[in-house]
Design a protein around this motif. Structure first.
Motif, PDB file in Angstrom:
ATOM      1  N   GLY A 186     -11.700  -2.903  -9.296  1.00  0.00           N
ATOM      2  CA  GLY A 186     -11.104  -1.769  -8.596  1.00  0.00           C
ATOM      3  C   GLY A 186     -12.178  -0.858  -8.032  1.00  0.00           C
ATOM      4  O   GLY A 186     -13.292  -0.765  -8.568  1.00  0.00           O
ATOM      5  N   THR A 187     -11.865  -0.153  -6.951  1.00  0.00           N
ATOM      6  CA  THR A 187     -12.786   0.792  -6.334  1.00  0.00           C
ATOM      7  C   THR A 187     -12.084   2.129  -6.147  1.00  0.00           C
ATOM      8  O   THR A 187     -10.940   2.182  -5.681  1.00  0.00           O
ATOM      9  CB  THR A 187     -13.269   0.266  -4.966  1.00  0.00           C
ATOM     10  OG1 THR A 187     -13.883  -1.005  -5.137  1.00  0.00           O
ATOM     11  CG2 THR A 187     -14.273   1.225  -4.344  1.00  0.00           C
ATOM     12  N   SER A 191     -10.781   4.140  -8.289  1.00  0.00           N
ATOM     13  CA  SER A 191      -9.569   4.339  -9.091  1.00  0.00           C
ATOM     14  C   SER A 191      -9.676   5.650  -9.868  1.00  0.00           C
ATOM     15  O   SER A 191     -10.764   6.051 -10.294  1.00  0.00           O
ATOM     16  CB  SER A 191      -9.394   3.178 -10.072  1.00  0.00           C
ATOM     17  OG  SER A 191      -9.284   1.959  -9.395  1.00  0.00           O
ATOM     18  N   ASN A 212       0.824  -1.202   0.000  1.00  0.00           N
ATOM     19  CA  ASN A 212       0.000   0.000   0.000  1.00  0.00           C
ATOM     20  C   ASN A 212       0.865   1.260   0.000  1.00  0.00           C
ATOM     21  O   ASN A 212       1.979   1.269   0.510  1.00  0.00           O
ATOM     22  CB  ASN A 212      -0.894   0.008   1.248  1.00  0.00           C
ATOM     23  CG  ASN A 212      -1.832  -1.181   1.287  1.00  0.00           C
ATOM     24  OD1 ASN A 212      -2.363  -1.587   0.258  1.00  0.00           O
ATOM     25  ND2 ASN A 212      -2.029  -1.747   2.467  1.00  0.00           N
ATOM     26  N   ASN A 251      -3.229  -1.100  -2.593  1.00  0.00           N
ATOM     27  CA  ASN A 251      -4.123   0.049  -2.481  1.00  0.00           C
ATOM     28  C   ASN A 251      -3.313   1.340  -2.343  1.00  0.00           C
ATOM     29  O   ASN A 251      -2.180   1.333  -1.882  1.00  0.00           O
ATOM     30  CB  ASN A 251      -5.022  -0.114  -1.256  1.00  0.00           C
ATOM     31  CG  ASN A 251      -5.741  -1.447  -1.252  1.00  0.00           C
ATOM     32  OD1 ASN A 251      -6.414  -1.803  -2.215  1.00  0.00           O
ATOM     33  ND2 ASN A 251      -5.581  -2.199  -0.163  1.00  0.00           N
ATOM     34  N   PHE A 252      -3.926   2.438  -2.792  1.00  0.00           N
ATOM     35  CA  PHE A 252      -3.294   3.761  -2.719  1.00  0.00           C
ATOM     36  C   PHE A 252      -1.952   3.787  -3.461  1.00  0.00           C
ATOM     37  O   PHE A 252      -1.002   4.451  -3.036  1.00  0.00           O
ATOM     38  CB  PHE A 252      -3.097   4.192  -1.256  1.00  0.00           C
ATOM     39  CG  PHE A 252      -4.378   4.359  -0.489  1.00  0.00           C
ATOM     40  CD1 PHE A 252      -5.123   5.522  -0.590  1.00  0.00           C
ATOM     41  CD2 PHE A 252      -4.845   3.333   0.323  1.00  0.00           C
ATOM     42  CE1 PHE A 252      -6.315   5.665   0.108  1.00  0.00           C
ATOM     43  CE2 PHE A 252      -6.033   3.473   1.031  1.00  0.00           C
ATOM     44  CZ  PHE A 252      -6.773   4.645   0.923  1.00  0.00           C
ATOM     45  N   GLY A 266      -7.777  -3.548  -6.459  1.00  0.00           N
ATOM     46  CA  GLY A 266      -7.626  -2.839  -5.198  1.00  0.00           C
ATOM     47  C   GLY A 266      -8.411  -1.531  -5.197  1.00  0.00           C
ATOM     48  O   GLY A 266      -9.266  -1.298  -6.052  1.00  0.00           O
ATOM     49  N   PHE A 267      -8.099  -0.642  -4.239  1.00  0.00           N
ATOM     50  CA  PHE A 267      -8.858   0.601  -4.168  1.00  0.00           C
ATOM     51  C   PHE A 267      -7.950   1.815  -3.997  1.00  0.00           C
ATOM     52  O   PHE A 267      -6.826   1.722  -3.516  1.00  0.00           O
ATOM     53  CB  PHE A 267      -9.900   0.544  -3.045  1.00  0.00           C
ATOM     54  CG  PHE A 267      -9.360   0.276  -1.667  1.00  0.00           C
ATOM     55  CD1 PHE A 267      -8.905   1.312  -0.866  1.00  0.00           C
ATOM     56  CD2 PHE A 267      -9.334  -1.016  -1.159  1.00  0.00           C
ATOM     57  CE1 PHE A 267      -8.431   1.071   0.410  1.00  0.00           C
ATOM     58  CE2 PHE A 267      -8.861  -1.269   0.129  1.00  0.00           C
ATOM     59  CZ  PHE A 267      -8.403  -0.221   0.919  1.00  0.00           C
ATOM     60  N   ASN A 268      -8.481   2.950  -4.472  1.00  0.00           N
ATOM     61  CA  ASN A 268      -7.804   4.240  -4.387  1.00  0.00           C
ATOM     62  C   ASN A 268      -6.441   4.239  -5.066  1.00  0.00           C
ATOM     63  O   ASN A 268      -5.465   4.817  -4.572  1.00  0.00           O
ATOM     64  CB  ASN A 268      -7.666   4.688  -2.927  1.00  0.00           C
ATOM     65  CG  ASN A 268      -9.001   5.024  -2.295  1.00  0.00           C
ATOM     66  OD1 ASN A 268      -9.592   4.195  -1.605  1.00  0.00           O
ATOM     67  ND2 ASN A 268      -9.506   6.215  -2.543  1.00  0.00           N
ATOM     68  N   ASN A 269      -6.351   3.600  -6.220  1.00  0.00           N
ATOM     69  CA  ASN A 269      -5.128   3.640  -7.016  1.00  0.00           C
ATOM     70  C   ASN A 269      -5.249   4.716  -8.096  1.00  0.00           C
ATOM     71  O   ASN A 269      -6.338   4.954  -8.627  1.00  0.00           O
ATOM     72  CB  ASN A 269      -4.867   2.269  -7.647  1.00  0.00           C
ATOM     73  CG  ASN A 269      -4.553   1.224  -6.595  1.00  0.00           C
ATOM     74  OD1 ASN A 269      -3.647   1.391  -5.791  1.00  0.00           O
ATOM     75  ND2 ASN A 269      -5.312   0.127  -6.584  1.00  0.00           N
TER      76      ASN A 269
END
Length: 204
Positions: A145-146, A148, A79, A101-102, A122-125
């Motif tokens: 993804g969430t 993104s 992350n 993530n991130f 993943g999320f927040n990429n």
């Protein structure tokens, strides 16, 4: 061979190094490490694997990795990691494979890879500013993804699709230049293709 460098501690920096023709290039399992101005090429498996957090690849050339036919050039599962100002090209599978993530990918090039430029889940990429072109299947594969963000990219001349978006949610995609035979294939919900007017340079 195993990894050319296997780093499990934190706050390590690799600068101006060349690593070629190893089983794997570099593994970073600790946090806050950096790979700067280095060349990683010809690895049979992954060129770089990052499982730790808050690490960065900056101004590197990463090419010709994944020669076993299954591995990728840069594999990120941690992350808050980053790929900045780097060239990731001519790898047998994906240039970047991101499941953390991130993660931030900025101002880099993913060119002429055997399957695709970037696979991301993943999320927040965030993927912003790269040139993702001439890959043999797809430029960006966004899967499950969430939140993104994909912006200010050149996504061109990828053989099958510029971008594939599957099972993803709440993505923001704007200010990209698409020039592929098939630009986008999408099977997702709540993907936003524009943002409010803001200061900054347009991609075209």
């Amino acid at each position: 061979n195993g990894y050319s460098l296997d780093i499990t501690g934190s706050y390590n920096t690799i600068v101006n190094d060349t690593m070629s023709n190893n089983g794997d290039g570099i593994s970073i399992a600790g946090s806050h490490s950096k790979i700067l101005n280095s060349v990683i090429s010809g690895s049979g498996n992954n060129g770089i694997s990052i499982t730790g957090s808050d690490s960065a690849i900056n101004s590197c050339i990463i090419s010709g990795n994944g020669n076993d036919g299954f591995s990728v050039s840069v594999y990120i599962t941690g992350n808050h990691d980053a790929v900045l100002y780097s060239s990731v090209s001519k790898n047998s599978q994906y240039g970047l494979y991101i499941t953390g993530n991130f993660t931030t990918v900025s101002s880099s090039k993913m060119l002429n890879n055997g399957v695709g430029g970037v696979y991301v889940t993943g999320f927040n990429n965030t993927i912003t500013g790269p040139n993702i072109s001439n890959n043999l299947e797809v430029g960006i594969n966004l899967f499950s993804g969430t939140n993104s963000t994909i912006s200010s990219n050149i996504i061109a001349n990828n053989a099958l699709y510029g971008m594939i978006i599957r099972y993803s949610l709440d993505g923001i995609i704007y200010n990209n230049l698409f020039n592929n035979t098939n630009n986008v294939w999408i099977n997702s919900s709540f993907i936003y293709w524009n943002v409010s007017l803001r200061a900054g340079k347009n991609i075209v």
